[in-house]
Design an enzyme around this catalytic site. Structure first.
Site, mmCIF file in Angstrom:
data_model
loop_
_atom_site.group_PDB
_atom_site.id
_atom_site.type_symbol
_atom_site.label_atom_id
_atom_site.label_comp_id
_atom_site.label_asym_id
_atom_site.label_seq_id
_atom_site.Cartn_x
_atom_site.Cartn_y
_atom_site.Cartn_z
ATOM 1 N N HIS A 1 0.823 -1.211 0.000
ATOM 2 C CA HIS A 1 0.000 0.000 0.000
ATOM 3 C C HIS A 1 0.860 1.265 0.000
ATOM 4 O O HIS A 1 0.498 2.274 -0.606
ATOM 5 C CB HIS A 1 -0.989 0.009 1.178
ATOM 6 C CG HIS A 1 -0.372 -0.108 2.523
ATOM 7 N ND1 HIS A 1 0.193 -1.269 2.984
ATOM 8 C CD2 HIS A 1 -0.241 0.794 3.529
ATOM 9 C CE1 HIS A 1 0.641 -1.092 4.210
ATOM 10 N NE2 HIS A 1 0.396 0.160 4.564
ATOM 11 N N CYS B 1 -30.685 -2.140 -9.690
ATOM 12 C CA CYS B 1 -31.818 -2.771 -9.010
ATOM 13 C C CYS B 1 -33.144 -2.433 -9.677
ATOM 14 O O CYS B 1 -34.220 -2.736 -9.137
ATOM 15 C CB CYS B 1 -31.851 -2.332 -7.550
ATOM 16 S SG CYS B 1 -31.915 -0.533 -7.348
ATOM 17 N N ASP C 1 -26.551 38.624 -32.662
ATOM 18 C CA ASP C 1 -26.500 40.088 -32.685
ATOM 19 C C ASP C 1 -27.834 40.719 -33.059
ATOM 20 O O ASP C 1 -28.090 41.873 -32.717
ATOM 21 C CB ASP C 1 -25.422 40.556 -33.676
ATOM 22 C CG ASP C 1 -24.026 40.208 -33.194
ATOM 23 O OD1 ASP C 1 -23.756 40.433 -31.996
ATOM 24 O OD2 ASP C 1 -23.225 39.697 -33.990
ATOM 25 N N PRO D 1 -30.217 43.698 -27.498
ATOM 26 C CA PRO D 1 -29.531 44.567 -26.530
ATOM 27 C C PRO D 1 -28.256 43.917 -25.994
ATOM 28 O O PRO D 1 -28.129 42.687 -25.965
ATOM 29 C CB PRO D 1 -30.564 44.727 -25.406
ATOM 30 C CG PRO D 1 -31.860 44.290 -25.980
ATOM 31 C CD PRO D 1 -31.562 43.324 -27.068
ATOM 32 N N PHE E 1 -16.611 38.067 -22.285
ATOM 33 C CA PHE E 1 -15.793 37.326 -23.251
ATOM 34 C C PHE E 1 -15.954 37.972 -24.625
ATOM 35 O O PHE E 1 -17.037 38.441 -24.982
ATOM 36 C CB PHE E 1 -16.204 35.855 -23.305
ATOM 37 C CG PHE E 1 -15.752 35.071 -22.102
ATOM 38 C CD1 PHE E 1 -14.700 34.184 -22.199
ATOM 39 C CD2 PHE E 1 -16.378 35.244 -20.880
ATOM 40 C CE1 PHE E 1 -14.267 33.471 -21.082
ATOM 41 C CE2 PHE E 1 -15.960 34.538 -19.758
ATOM 42 C CZ PHE E 1 -14.901 33.659 -19.862
ATOM 43 N N LYS F 1 -14.246 48.131 -25.167
ATOM 44 C CA LYS F 1 -15.380 47.263 -24.851
ATOM 45 C C LYS F 1 -15.545 47.053 -23.353
ATOM 46 O O LYS F 1 -16.666 47.043 -22.841
ATOM 47 C CB LYS F 1 -15.214 45.893 -25.536
ATOM 48 C CG LYS F 1 -15.823 45.807 -26.920
ATOM 49 C CD LYS F 1 -15.852 44.363 -27.384
ATOM 50 C CE LYS F 1 -16.579 44.251 -28.719
ATOM 51 N NZ LYS F 1 -16.720 42.838 -29.139
ATOM 52 N N LYS G 1 -19.021 47.909 -21.532
ATOM 53 C CA LYS G 1 -19.845 46.849 -20.959
ATOM 54 C C LYS G 1 -19.943 46.925 -19.437
ATOM 55 O O LYS G 1 -20.810 46.283 -18.835
ATOM 56 C CB LYS G 1 -19.305 45.483 -21.382
ATOM 57 C CG LYS G 1 -19.487 45.207 -22.881
ATOM 58 C CD LYS G 1 -18.894 43.884 -23.289
ATOM 59 C CE LYS G 1 -19.128 43.605 -24.767
ATOM 60 N NZ LYS G 1 -20.537 43.325 -25.087
#
Length: 418
Positions: free
Chosen positions: A80, A164, A292, A320, A339, A356, A360
């Protein structure tokens, strides 16, 4: 999944206990062997009744280790201990209620419990048992105790038809998900596996949206949903409570196992789903590829081809900016990540990307090129990208697998927040 080179070949010790789900493990061994992992299998006494050791030996290209081998007179080191020292990563699949009980109570009776006691390497745990057994109070307590082990990555059992003939929770997690967890641990580059996102709530979007044109046509894009799903699984592996909102997935659904997810179709569906969850999350990853534009009219028929141009011109409407809208109500303790797919050179895209991120209203924007060979859409594609913040930070993640990129991206974002 990415094949390992000989120099980076990882050693995986696979522990197999006596659930009927053990019959699925030879397929996992074959799958990992094809990915060039070095595998050694250990069978419990009960598992020997379900799988032939010879099959595992042939599939793994290594002798299968049995319970009676523990104190073999040919061993110069306790078996082990030798196995724990040999392995880079361990997997126990399936994990039974009996082995779980021995593990968390410190009972080292038997070879597999002895290995579990001695091991300090990362270990992936895939339980499997009857629903009533899984929901038993003692089993649930033992499993809860196991979550406190820092080196343990637990995969919850799946829902479905059991051996089962009952339908419920208790199925062993899919082999593909076990391999994904293995690749996640490898992506940590020998750093200790830690649940560093415990008590964090993460909302992730992914995949494409689809907008109806008429009864026969719709507008969509190439997004597969792979990146968002892999980020969801990585965050879950790291201890977070994750919700994944996505369009139709173009990948193996087995890889969604264990994720709370909501499938949407249109941009309106996506906005509504985000609104229901956004106030409760610590991190929001807006990875969905939203169409888009959409069509205002809702016709039940098919537009004739000679009239489609006029129809589109009269009914065209821009969708939007969802991230911009959501950022207007962002709380101070929340982190929003956008992203941005781009084509051309990063030098040319850099100015647009920095504009961007301001427009955003998010904290970070991850930009990735989609016009390079071998990169872009789909689970098997590799990706690279640049993470920007609102100041001057620009962090490049070199071309790598999507699971590795997802892991590195989350690491960078949470380290920046600290």
């Amino acid at each position: 999944m990415k094949t390992k080179t000989e120099t980076s070949k990882k050693k995986v010790l696979l522990l197999i206990t006596g659930s009927i789900a053990a019959v699925r493990i030879p397929l996992l061994v074959s799958q990992l062997a094809k990915e060039n992992y070095e595998i050694r299998c250990v069978l419990s006494k009960n598992a020997e009744k379900l799988i032939k050791p010879l099959s595992l030996s042939i599939l793994s290209r290594n002798s299968c280790i049995l319970e009676n081998d523990q104190w073999s007179n040919i061993q110069s080191t306790p078996l082990h201990i030798e196995l724990c020292n040999w392995a880079d990563i361990l997997i126990i699949a399936p994990l039974t209620a009996t082995t779980l009980s021995k593990w968390v109570t410190g009972n080292a009776e038997g070879l597999i419990p002895s290995i579990l006691m001695a091991n300090i390497k990362p270990i992936i745990v895939a339980p499997a048992m009857n629903t009533q057994m899984w929901l038993n109070e003692a089993v649930q307590k033992n499993y809860e105790d196991l979550q406190n082990y820092e080196n343990v990555l637990s995969l919850q059992p799946s829902q479905g038809l059991l051996a089962c003939d009952a339908i419920g929770i208790g199925k062993i997690p899919p082999n593909d998900l076990i391999q994904l967890a293995l690749e996640f641990i490898i992506s940590n580059n020998q750093k200790p596996y830690r649940k560093d996102l415990l008590n964090k709530k993460i909302l992730i979007t992914g995949g494409c949206t689809s907008e109806k044109i008429d009864a026969a046509r719709h507008i969509t894009n190439k997004s597969s949903g792979a990146m968002g799903l892999l980020m969801s699984q990585v965050a879950r592996f790291r201890g977070a409570e994750v919700k994944y909102v996505h369009g139709p997935l173009k990948i193996d659904k087995d890889l969604t196992d264990g994720i709370k997810r909501y499938e949407i179709e249109t941009s309106v569906d996506l906005i509504n789903a985000i609104k229901n969850e956004i106030s409760n999350c610590d991190y929001f990853f807006m990875n969905a590829a939203v169409s888009d534009f959409k069509i205002i009219s809702n016709t039940s028929g098919k537009i004739p081809k000679n009239k489609i141009n006029d129809y589109l011109n009269k009914n065209f409407e821009l969708v939007p900016d969802i991230l911009k809208t959501m950022s207007e109500s962002k709380k101070n303790n929340q982190v929003f990540v956008g992203f941005c797919a781009f084509t051309g050179s990063i030098k040319e895209a850099r100015i647009i990307i920095k504009e961007k991120i301001i427009q955003k209203g998010c904290d970070y924007l991850f930009a990735n090129p989609i016009d390079l060979e071998g990169q872009g859409f789909g689970f098997l594609a590799q990706n690279e990208g640049w993470l920007f913040d609102t100041k001057n930070m620009e962090h490049h993640i070199k071309k790598t697998s999507k699971i590795d990129l997802a892991n590195k991206l989350i690491t960078q974002i949470i380290s920046e927040k600290k």
